[in-house]
Design a protein around this motif. Structure first.
Motif, PDB file in Angstrom:
ATOM      1  N   ASN A 144      -9.137  14.578   1.897  1.00 27.08           N
ATOM      2  CA  ASN A 144      -9.444  14.026   0.583  1.00 27.08           C
ATOM      3  C   ASN A 144     -10.532  12.977   0.849  1.00 27.08           C
ATOM      4  OD1 ASN A 144      -9.428  12.233  -1.695  1.00 27.08           O
ATOM      5  ND2 ASN A 144      -7.456  13.081  -2.306  1.00 27.08           N
ATOM      6  N   TYR A 159       7.031  11.418  -6.293  1.00 24.44           N
ATOM      7  CA  TYR A 159       5.630  11.744  -6.537  1.00 24.44           C
ATOM      8  C   TYR A 159       5.544  13.064  -7.295  1.00 24.44           C
ATOM      9  CZ  TYR A 159       0.762  12.776  -4.969  1.00 24.44           C
ATOM     10  OH  TYR A 159      -0.574  13.070  -4.879  1.00 24.44           O
ATOM     11  N   TRP A 160       4.763  13.057  -8.384  1.00 27.79           N
ATOM     12  CA  TRP A 160       4.566  14.246  -9.218  1.00 27.79           C
ATOM     13  C   TRP A 160       5.908  14.813  -9.715  1.00 27.79           C
ATOM     14  CZ3 TRP A 160      -0.178  16.915  -6.325  1.00 27.79           C
ATOM     15  CH2 TRP A 160      -1.311  16.105  -6.522  1.00 27.79           C
ATOM     16  N   ASP A 192      -0.299  15.433  -2.277  1.00 23.95           N
ATOM     17  CA  ASP A 192      -1.686  15.393  -1.809  1.00 23.95           C
ATOM     18  C   ASP A 192      -1.837  14.524  -0.555  1.00 23.95           C
ATOM     19  OD1 ASP A 192      -4.430  15.847  -1.797  1.00 23.95           O
ATOM     20  OD2 ASP A 192      -4.877  14.265  -3.241  1.00 23.95           O
ATOM     21  N   PHE A 239      -8.482  10.724   3.890  1.00 26.05           N
ATOM     22  CA  PHE A 239      -7.209  11.064   4.529  1.00 26.05           C
ATOM     23  C   PHE A 239      -6.980  12.566   4.445  1.00 26.05           C
ATOM     24  CE2 PHE A 239      -4.804  11.864   0.613  1.00 26.05           C
ATOM     25  CZ  PHE A 239      -5.601  11.238  -0.323  1.00 26.05           C
ATOM     26  N   GLU A 285      -4.999   3.506  -9.624  1.00 31.13           N
ATOM     27  CA  GLU A 285      -5.934   4.420  -8.951  1.00 31.13           C
ATOM     28  C   GLU A 285      -7.145   4.657  -9.825  1.00 31.13           C
ATOM     29  OE1 GLU A 285      -4.302   8.228  -7.583  1.00 31.13           O
ATOM     30  OE2 GLU A 285      -2.495   7.179  -6.904  1.00 31.13           O
ATOM     31  N   ASN A 333      -2.918   5.397 -13.330  1.00 34.73           N
ATOM     32  CA  ASN A 333      -4.040   5.969 -12.590  1.00 34.73           C
ATOM     33  C   ASN A 333      -4.988   6.625 -13.580  1.00 34.73           C
ATOM     34  OD1 ASN A 333      -2.347   5.344 -10.458  1.00 34.73           O
ATOM     35  ND2 ASN A 333      -1.808   7.461  -9.980  1.00 34.73           N
ATOM     36  N   ARG A 365      -7.237  20.133   0.041  1.00 36.50           N
ATOM     37  CA  ARG A 365      -8.690  19.859  -0.009  1.00 36.50           C
ATOM     38  C   ARG A 365      -9.399  20.811   0.933  1.00 36.50           C
ATOM     39  NH1 ARG A 365      -8.525  16.942  -4.685  1.00 36.50           N
ATOM     40  NH2 ARG A 365      -6.542  15.844  -4.628  1.00 36.50           N
TER      41      ARG A 365
HETATM   42  C1  GCB Z   1      -3.828  11.034  -7.794  1.00 31.58           C
HETATM   43  C2  GCB Z   1      -2.697  10.888  -6.839  1.00 31.58           C
HETATM   44  C3  GCB Z   1      -3.174  10.765  -5.416  1.00 31.58           C
HETATM   45  C4  GCB Z   1      -4.254  11.806  -5.166  1.00 31.58           C
HETATM   46  C5  GCB Z   1      -5.420  11.486  -6.069  1.00 31.58           C
HETATM   47  C6  GCB Z   1      -6.576  12.487  -5.943  1.00 31.58           C
HETATM   48  O1  GCB Z   1      -3.722  10.774  -8.954  1.00 31.58           O
HETATM   49  O2  GCB Z   1      -1.850   9.828  -7.167  1.00 31.58           O
HETATM   50  O3  GCB Z   1      -2.099  10.938  -4.555  1.00 31.58           O
HETATM   51  O4  GCB Z   1      -4.634  11.841  -3.833  1.00 31.58           O
HETATM   52  O5  GCB Z   1      -4.999  11.518  -7.396  1.00 31.58           O
HETATM   53  O6  GCB Z   1      -7.366  12.347  -5.045  1.00 31.58           O
HETATM   54  O7  GCB Z   1      -6.644  13.384  -6.768  1.00 31.58           O
END
Ligand code: GCB
Length: 602
Positions: free
Chosen positions: A576, A386-387, A186, A561, A511, A482, A566
């Motif tokens: 985002n 990541y992921w 993302d 960002f 997060e 998160n 998005r």
């Molecule tokens: C998350 C991710 C982050 C995304 C965010 C989102 O959990 O770690 O990279 O940008 O959610 O905005 O969904």
């Protein structure tokens, strides 16, 4: 035809002078350098025809040769000197409108005048290139590098000549399943030479890298180690910290290594309130000779540790008032680089009341970490695991492991870095656990003076009770997770939620947040309004106060960002929108909610 053959034979002979793969030089910003930043020519090569022939065979006379017609009839279908230019460092997506969505190969090229110093070596250093770089100097391969956010360097002494030289880089940012990060993430996959390019002038044998840190458990002891670029014994290394009246002469062992521990009596520790750093100089003797080397640094000292659910900085409990940040320019997007971008972004974090920043989701540029250190901001630094990474692929692991190593090696003397993070929101499973536990061990083995964490997930809550369960709990020092209550789940649930984190370790909510378009106003239940985000922050901060052992938070995120995920026209437009600041740097209402909450955490 005969003429062509003889040229090829000659070229192949020249090709065999290969540069060596060189360990990363430490503290490059304080070395003797010549910048190669500035305008570089570039060619967009969608089919990589500058590298592969029509049957996808590797060309020995690719674009990296920078060939010029010698006879009027010669056919050469590229000319770097006539190609457009873009300033380096930068990203091609925001520099050339045609390349906004482009993922693939772009060639970069520049010439430069250089007079190598007799008896010295020259390294060619890149702060970062996203994602894969193949580097050529004067038509010969210096090396190749994978991974978009860590520095690398090559010893190009044998490839350079006095006078005009040229460097050509094939940059490829195509995503793939085996990469780190993988296919899906993302944030914008900005391509290009995104950080500084430097020529580093060093003696034949030079100070490679070093570490000077406060002992993890004993705040009266400094531990020092240094590695020369070659295994040379009996070289004299002097460590001096004038303000502490320290001047230590050491002699290298057969591996070109020195290490020592020093007692210190009166030491002003680094802290967010007083980000004290000491001037340090390292000298490799004999001085006043061509073989000598000197590096100066500015190093702070602190301890960071855990006690049960507490996080202790310099022995005192501390709450991390943090914010997550992507490495994007403060106004208008594009990759950030340089001290000014860093200063602006971090000033916003300071204004919010932060003492901590999560530099997500990959190692940020070195200016960011240094500026944060100067401004008194602690740092969480992470690698882009990541992921859903290819957990069973050996090359993927080697890649992640190298990124972790290079992240640590670059910043090991930055005392504000307190947490190395090895992953973000990864799916539970045995193969993941094997991969990540190896990374965690590696981080601890490489650096015993910092904490290891990763952003976990709390799986679906039943009856409003959230229990964190992740096998990785035993491999990390700090439990981070998160959660998006109020965004991916109803905000009214926040007040009903209870939390159980069944590990005796500090907890960071790494997060939380929700999106709002700056300037869009309405009722608090209307999605995308500033009021919606403001209310979400109110509900979330109240909820977080009920988490036992909460040692800090890094809400998502400082600034809107770019992200290809998005797509909502008129609202997201490939951003985002979870920023507390808009992409143009305007504050949204939620900024003030978090600021006020942090006021109460001081
Ligand atoms: C998350 C991710 C982050 C995304 C965010 C989102 O959990 O770690 O990279 O940008 O959610 O905005 O969904």
């Amino acid at each position: 035809m005969r003429r062509l053959t003889s040229i090829l034979v000659l070229l192949t002979a020249v090709m065999t002078v290969q540069a060596e793969d060189t360990p990363l030089i430490g503290n490059v910003l304080n070395r003797q350098t010549t910048s190669l930043n500035g305008d570089w020519h570039y060619l967009v090569d969608v089919q990589e025809c500058g590298y592969y022939g029509y049957r996808r065979e590797k060309l020995s006379y690719g674009f990296f040769r920078n060939a010029k017609p010698q006879q009027p009839e010669d056919l050469i279908e590229y000319d770097f000197d006539k190609a457009e230019t873009m300033p380096i460092p930068s990203d091609w997506n925001t520099r050339d409108q045609r390349l906004f969505f482009y993922e693939g190969t772009v060639w970069f090229h520049r010439s430069f005048n250089y007079q190598p110093k007799a008896g010295h070596r020259t390294l060619l250093y890149f702060g970062a290139v996203n994602y894969e770089a193949i580097v050529f100097v004067n038509g010969q391969e210096a090396g190749r590098h994978v991974g978009g956010f860590t520095p690398f360097n090559y010893d190009v002494t044998n490839l350079l000549k006095a006078g005009e030289n040229f460097v050509t880089v094939k940059v490829d940012n195509k995503r793939s399943c085996e990469n780190v990060p993988t296919l899906i993430f993302d944030w914008w996959n900005y391509g290009g030479i995104t950080r500084d390019v430097l020529l580093v002038d060093v003696p034949q044998t030079y100070i490679g890298n070093y570490s000077l840190q406060l002992d993890r458990r004993n705040p009266k002891q400094l531990n020092f180690s240094l590695q020369l670029s070659a295994k040379e014994a009996n070289r004299q290394v002097t460590l001096s910290i004038p303000e502490l009246k320290i001047r230590q002469m050491l002699t290298t062992d057969a591996n070109g290594h020195v290490s020592t521990s020093l007692k210190v009596r009166k030491l002003q520790l680094w802290s967010p309130e007083v980000p004290k750093r000491y001037g340090v100089s390292l000298t490799l003797g004999p001085t006043d000779s061509d073989a000598s080397d000197m590096v100066s640094d500015s190093i702070g000292f602190r301890t960071i540790e855990t006690r049960g659910k507490q996080l202790l900085l310099n022995g005192q409990p501390i709450f991390l008032r943090g914010i997550s940040i992507h490495e994007e320019k403060p106004n208008g997007g594009g990759r950030a680089n340089g001290p000014e971008d860093a200063h602006t972004l971090l000033s916003w974090a300071k204004e919010l009341g932060c003492n901590f920043v999560r530099l997500a989701h990959y190692p940020h540029n070195e200016y960011m970490v240094r500026e944060a250190e100067r401004m008194g901001l602690m740092v969480w630094s992470e690698i882009p695991v990541y992921w859903t990474i290819a957990w069973t692929d050996d090359d993927t692991f080697a890649n992640a492991s190298r990124q972790l190593n290079d992240m640590i090696r670059r910043d090991q003397n930055r005392c504000n870095v307190i947490i190395w993070s090895i992953a973000n929101e990864t799916p539970h499973g045995k193969e993941r656990d094997t991969f990540l536990s190896r990374l965690s061990r590696q981080a601890h083995d490489t650096d015993s003076t910092r904490l290891v964490s990763m952003a976990m997930e709390v799986l679906a809550a039943s009856n409003y009770h959230n229990k964190l369960q992740d096998n990785m709990n035993e491999y990390v020092d700090v439990i981070s997770f998160n959660q998006y209550i109020g965004w991916y789940r109803d905000v009214k649930d926040a007040a009903k939620m209870t939390w159980e984190i069944p590990y005796d370790k500090p907890v960071i909510v790494s997060e939380f947040g929700g999106g709002a378009k700056y300037g869009l106003h309405g009722a608090k239940n209307q999605r995308w309004t500033e009021e919606f985000q403001e209310n979400l922050y109110r509900e979330n901060t109240a909820m977080l106060d009920k988490i036992d052992g909460l040692a800090g938070t890094t809400p998502w995120i400082l600034k809107d960002f770019r992200s290809p995920r998005r797509l909502l026209t008129g609202v997201q437009d490939y951003y985002n929108r979870k920023g507390l600041f808009s992409d143009q740097g305007q504050k949204k209402k939620a900024f003030y909610v978090l600021k006020e909450w942090y006021e109460g955490k001081k």
